[in-house]
Design an enzyme around this catalytic site. Structure first.
Site, PDB file in Angstrom:
ATOM      1  N   ASP A   8       0.867  -1.167   0.000  1.00 49.38           N
ATOM      2  CA  ASP A   8       0.000   0.000   0.000  1.00 49.38           C
ATOM      3  C   ASP A   8       0.914   1.230   0.000  1.00 49.38           C
ATOM      4  O   ASP A   8       2.146   1.106  -0.176  1.00 49.38           O
ATOM      5  CB  ASP A   8      -0.992  -0.020   1.177  1.00 49.38           C
ATOM      6  CG  ASP A   8      -0.341   0.278   2.522  1.00 49.38           C
ATOM      7  OD1 ASP A   8       0.903   0.365   2.592  1.00 49.38           O
ATOM      8  OD2 ASP A   8      -1.077   0.431   3.514  1.00 49.38           O
ATOM      9  N   CYS A  65       3.212  -2.999   4.013  1.00 51.36           N
ATOM     10  CA  CYS A  65       2.359  -1.846   4.345  1.00 51.36           C
ATOM     11  C   CYS A  65       3.110  -1.051   5.406  1.00 51.36           C
ATOM     12  O   CYS A  65       4.305  -1.282   5.611  1.00 51.36           O
ATOM     13  CB  CYS A  65       0.945  -2.265   4.751  1.00 51.36           C
ATOM     14  SG  CYS A  65       0.798  -3.165   6.297  1.00 51.36           S
ATOM     15  N   THR A  67       3.006  -1.010   8.744  1.00 49.27           N
ATOM     16  CA  THR A  67       3.518  -1.881   9.810  1.00 49.27           C
ATOM     17  C   THR A  67       3.794  -3.297   9.334  1.00 49.27           C
ATOM     18  O   THR A  67       4.463  -4.059  10.037  1.00 49.27           O
ATOM     19  CB  THR A  67       2.474  -1.994  10.940  1.00 49.27           C
ATOM     20  OG1 THR A  67       1.259  -2.511  10.363  1.00 49.27           O
ATOM     21  CG2 THR A  67       2.205  -0.652  11.597  1.00 49.27           C
ATOM     22  N   HIS A  98      10.593 -23.551   9.637  1.00 49.22           N
ATOM     23  CA  HIS A  98       9.575 -24.221  10.463  1.00 49.22           C
ATOM     24  C   HIS A  98       8.154 -24.032   9.937  1.00 49.22           C
ATOM     25  O   HIS A  98       7.320 -24.910  10.126  1.00 49.22           O
ATOM     26  CB  HIS A  98       9.644 -23.707  11.905  1.00 49.22           C
ATOM     27  CG  HIS A  98      10.829 -24.242  12.662  1.00 49.22           C
ATOM     28  ND1 HIS A  98      10.951 -24.125  14.021  1.00 49.22           N
ATOM     29  CD2 HIS A  98      11.945 -24.899  12.231  1.00 49.22           C
ATOM     30  CE1 HIS A  98      12.095 -24.695  14.410  1.00 49.22           C
ATOM     31  NE2 HIS A  98      12.722 -25.150  13.341  1.00 49.22           N
ATOM     32  N   HIS A 133       7.715 -30.458  11.352  1.00 45.03           N
ATOM     33  CA  HIS A 133       7.115 -29.176  10.969  1.00 45.03           C
ATOM     34  C   HIS A 133       6.041 -29.374   9.895  1.00 45.03           C
ATOM     35  O   HIS A 133       5.078 -28.623   9.829  1.00 45.03           O
ATOM     36  CB  HIS A 133       8.199 -28.206  10.497  1.00 45.03           C
ATOM     37  CG  HIS A 133       9.245 -27.989  11.536  1.00 45.03           C
ATOM     38  ND1 HIS A 133       8.962 -27.402  12.755  1.00 45.03           N
ATOM     39  CD2 HIS A 133      10.554 -28.339  11.573  1.00 45.03           C
ATOM     40  CE1 HIS A 133      10.061 -27.371  13.489  1.00 45.03           C
ATOM     41  NE2 HIS A 133      11.034 -27.942  12.797  1.00 45.03           N
TER      42      HIS A 133
HETATM   43  C1  RB5 Z   1      -1.893   2.995   6.362  1.00 49.48           C
HETATM   44  O1  RB5 Z   1      -1.870   4.226   6.964  1.00 49.48           O
HETATM   45  C2  RB5 Z   1      -1.564   1.912   7.384  1.00 49.48           C
HETATM   46  O2  RB5 Z   1      -2.655   1.722   8.225  1.00 49.48           O
HETATM   47  C3  RB5 Z   1      -1.168   0.630   6.694  1.00 49.48           C
HETATM   48  O3  RB5 Z   1      -0.086   0.858   5.858  1.00 49.48           O
HETATM   49  C4  RB5 Z   1      -0.766  -0.518   7.579  1.00 49.48           C
HETATM   50  O4  RB5 Z   1       0.198  -0.133   8.506  1.00 49.48           O
HETATM   51  C5  RB5 Z   1      -1.851  -1.304   8.180  1.00 49.48           C
HETATM   52  O5  RB5 Z   1      -1.647  -2.317   8.863  1.00 49.48           O
END
Ligand code: RB5
Length: 151
Positions: A8, A65, A67, A98, A133
């Site tokens: 994203d 993304c 996080t 694993h 595993h």
């Molecule tokens: C976008 O702002 C953010 O929420 C997305 O990139 C991600 O971190 C979601 O888990």
């Protein structure tokens, strides 16, 4: 090896770094977007990349993304996908050895470029160990199949 890449807006810059790195290393890369930092919804990209791996249009998938959390959750909703969110090389190695992870998720706002590329390299070079595993992976697949039966 054919690798599908997706992100994203929060993962765009890191996805571009990973793409350049993989191309330089000779991997066959399919980039399904995004193409810029305009805001999008990460489930759309996690799902598309996961469907390509599940459908064997790609051997592996790497998704990014902000996080790494949202896009990994979305990818893991697709049957047959084991998407591992990794923040260090040990996790990346173990997710292959694993968990036989077929997708890797990274957080563009969590890991820097150098660490991210080391994680990618560790993940791509480690092999699934099988044995005990494999039994556990089969149990994960049983969960997916039992969900189908409940429908
Ligand atoms: C976008 O702002 C953010 O929420 C997305 O990139 C991600 O971190 C979601 O888990």
């Amino acid at each position: 090896m054919k690798i599908v890449l997706a992100s994203d807006h929060g993962g765009f810059e890191l996805k571009e770094e990973i793409k350049a790195h993989l191309i330089k290393k000779g991997y066959d890369v399919i980039d399904i977007g995004v193409k810029d930092t305009q805001s999008v919804d990460y489930p759309d990209y996690g799902k598309r990349a996961a469907l390509m791996v599940a459908g064997q249009e790609a051997d592996r998938g790497i998704v990014v993304c902000g996080t790494g959390i949202g896009i990994s959750i979305a990818a893991n909703k697709v049957k047959g996908i084991r998407c591992a969110l990794c923040t260090n090389e040990y996790m990346a190695r173990m997710s292959r050895m694993h968990n036989n992870a077929n997708m890797l998720a990274l957080g563009g706002r969590v890991v820097g470029r150098g660490l991210a590329l080391d994680i990618v390299d560790a993940w791509l070079s480690a092999e699934f160990e099988g044995g005990r595993h494999e039994i556990r992976i089969n149990k994960i697949m049983d969960i997916e199949n039992s969900k189908d039966e409940e429908k």
